[in-house]
Design a protein around this motif. Structure first.
Motif, PDB file in Angstrom:
ATOM      1  N   VAL A   9      40.592  -2.982  22.756  1.00  0.00           N
ATOM      2  CA  VAL A   9      40.889  -2.521  24.117  1.00  0.00           C
ATOM      3  C   VAL A   9      40.501  -3.591  25.133  1.00  0.00           C
ATOM      4  N   ARG A  43      38.488  -2.452  31.079  1.00  0.00           N
ATOM      5  CA  ARG A  43      38.606  -1.765  29.800  1.00  0.00           C
ATOM      6  C   ARG A  43      38.712  -0.258  29.998  1.00  0.00           C
ATOM      7  N   SER A  44      37.827   0.297  30.814  1.00  0.00           N
ATOM      8  CA  SER A  44      37.816   1.755  31.010  1.00  0.00           C
ATOM      9  C   SER A  44      39.065   2.231  31.731  1.00  0.00           C
ATOM     10  N   ALA A  68      41.947   2.209  29.184  1.00  0.00           N
ATOM     11  CA  ALA A  68      41.787   3.284  28.200  1.00  0.00           C
ATOM     12  C   ALA A  68      42.132   4.635  28.810  1.00  0.00           C
ATOM     13  N   ASP A  69      41.651   4.891  30.031  1.00  0.00           N
ATOM     14  CA  ASP A  69      41.921   6.168  30.680  1.00  0.00           C
ATOM     15  C   ASP A  69      43.403   6.320  31.025  1.00  0.00           C
ATOM     16  N   ALA A 121      45.563   6.761  27.800  1.00  0.00           N
ATOM     17  CA  ALA A 121      45.417   8.091  27.208  1.00  0.00           C
ATOM     18  C   ALA A 121      46.088   9.158  28.068  1.00  0.00           C
ATOM     19  N   THR A 122      45.992   9.016  29.390  1.00  0.00           N
ATOM     20  CA  THR A 122      46.605  10.004  30.289  1.00  0.00           C
ATOM     21  C   THR A 122      48.122  10.009  30.154  1.00  0.00           C
ATOM     22  N   GLU A 133      47.194   9.346  23.749  1.00  0.00           N
ATOM     23  CA  GLU A 133      46.224   8.917  22.755  1.00  0.00           C
ATOM     24  C   GLU A 133      45.686   7.551  23.159  1.00  0.00           C
ATOM     25  N   SER A 134      44.627   7.115  22.511  1.00  0.00           N
ATOM     26  CA  SER A 134      44.004   5.849  22.873  1.00  0.00           C
ATOM     27  C   SER A 134      44.867   4.680  22.422  1.00  0.00           C
ATOM     28  N   PRO A 135      44.679   3.497  23.027  1.00  0.00           N
ATOM     29  CA  PRO A 135      45.458   2.324  22.596  1.00  0.00           C
ATOM     30  C   PRO A 135      45.284   2.004  21.120  1.00  0.00           C
ATOM     31  N   LYS A 195      44.379   4.044  18.603  1.00  0.00           N
ATOM     32  CA  LYS A 195      45.016   5.049  17.752  1.00  0.00           C
ATOM     33  C   LYS A 195      46.529   4.848  17.760  1.00  0.00           C
ATOM     34  N   TYR A 196      47.062   4.526  18.918  1.00  0.00           N
ATOM     35  CA  TYR A 196      48.501   4.256  19.008  1.00  0.00           C
ATOM     36  C   TYR A 196      48.864   3.057  18.144  1.00  0.00           C
TER      37      TYR A 196
END
Length: 325
Positions: free
Chosen positions: A236, A247-248, A251-252, A255-256, A260-262, A264-265
């Motif tokens: 990330v 980074r945050s 990630a947010d 996911a929004t 899903e998170s980067p 996991k994608y």
């Protein structure tokens, strides 16, 4: 290149068939062109998207067993991404004729009209067809699209290019010349990217989902990077630096919009590409595992089974008859 094109070019279409059709009022047909029909001309297809492009006239369409009716007129593309049976006609109250009962026109005139039907009144003309793709690779896009999608192409210069792509597709489908399948796959990709670009432009500004993520300047660039370099050692942090976000924040936002998170994608995308490689049947499972970023074949087997419900060897065997055509 824009992020949408970057992402879509990794979602490779594997073939296409195009035909010209002419229906004269009054008429109503039920179309059942699904994967089973497509396999006769697209051996090895795993999934098909069916479409009509209205070149002249107007009509209505709805999904079978649905009350939602969509009006279509010249310049409209209607796409059925999930092989749904659908009804088309000037009057949807008429008993529909099954397209399987219609016989192709054998006159082969200059416009390559292959299918004619109707009562002899005002004509509605279409370019129809189906596009073949890998279900696993196209999953993010297919899941993001409605079951029936109308895309107004209009009559501008870009629409002229769109029509020419489709007409060339009809000619290539009809002629069946050497190299036609490769040409049709490339034409279908150009057409499909243009259609998806127009669809994304119509999305509400506050929407969510994969296509909304593609449209977002930061998340879209992150998706393009993941799709373009799936085997890179992404984190990330690395993605965030490349898209100029913290980074945050990335990630947010990812996911929004995407759900899903980067990371996991990325895992799911790598496994989708692995499934495509397995279906092609050329590489060993160990080689596919290595290319998918797994240090051991056992770890790859576990991840693949979690995603697709079967270990790689069984999944490949299950699809071998379809791939053999």
């Amino acid at each position: 290149m824009d992020a949408l094109s970057d992402v879509l070019k990794s979602i490779r279409l594997e073939g296409a068939v195009y035909i010209n059709a002419e229906f004269t009022a009054p008429w109503c047909v039920r179309a059942r062109f699904g994967l089973g029909n497509a396999l006769a001309r697209l051996a090895g297809a795993e999934h098909v998207l069916f479409f009509h492009f209205v070149t002249e006239g107007r009509c209505f369409t709805r999904l079978d067993n649905s009350d939602e009716i969509v009006a279509l007129s010249a310049g409209d593309l209607v796409l059925y991404p999930n092989e749904d049976t659908h009804v088309l006609g000037t009057n949807l109250e008429l008993p529909p004729v099954e397209t399987a009962d219609l016989h192709p026109d054998d006159r082969h005139d200059a416009d390559y009209v292959e299918l004619r039907h109707g009562g002899g009144g005002t004509a509605t003309r279409f370019i129809c067809g189906y596009l073949a793709c890998s279900r696993s690779v196209c999953r993010p896009l297919l899941d993001a699209l409605p079951r029936l999608l109308r895309i107004p192409v209009g009559d501008g210069s870009a629409a002229g290019l769109f029509r020419e792509l489709l007409k060339e597709g009809v000619r290539e489908s009809s002629a069946a010349r050497p190299g036609a399948q490769s040409m049709l796959a490339k034409l279908s990709e150009l057409m499909f990217v243009e259609a998806m670009r127009r669809h994304v432009e119509q999305l509400p500004p506050d929407g969510s989902g994969w296509l909304a993520g593609v449209r977002d300047p930061h998340v879209g660039k992150a998706l393009a990077l993941l799709h373009g370099e799936p085997n890179a050692a992404w984190t990330v942090d690395k993605l965030a630096r490349r898209v100029a976000l913290s980074r945050s924040a990335l990630a947010d936002r990812f996911a929004t919009l995407v759900g899903e998170s980067p990371m996991k994608y990325l895992v799911r995308w790598r496994l989708a590409l692995a499934a495509q490689a397995l279906r092609a049947g050329r590489d060993s499972i160990a080689r596919v595992a290595e290319r998918s970023g797994y240090e051991t074949e056992a770890a790859f087997n576990r991840a693949f089974k979690r995603e697709f419900g079967l270990p790689p060897a069984a999944w490949r065997r299950q699809r071998a008859p379809a791939a053999a055509g």
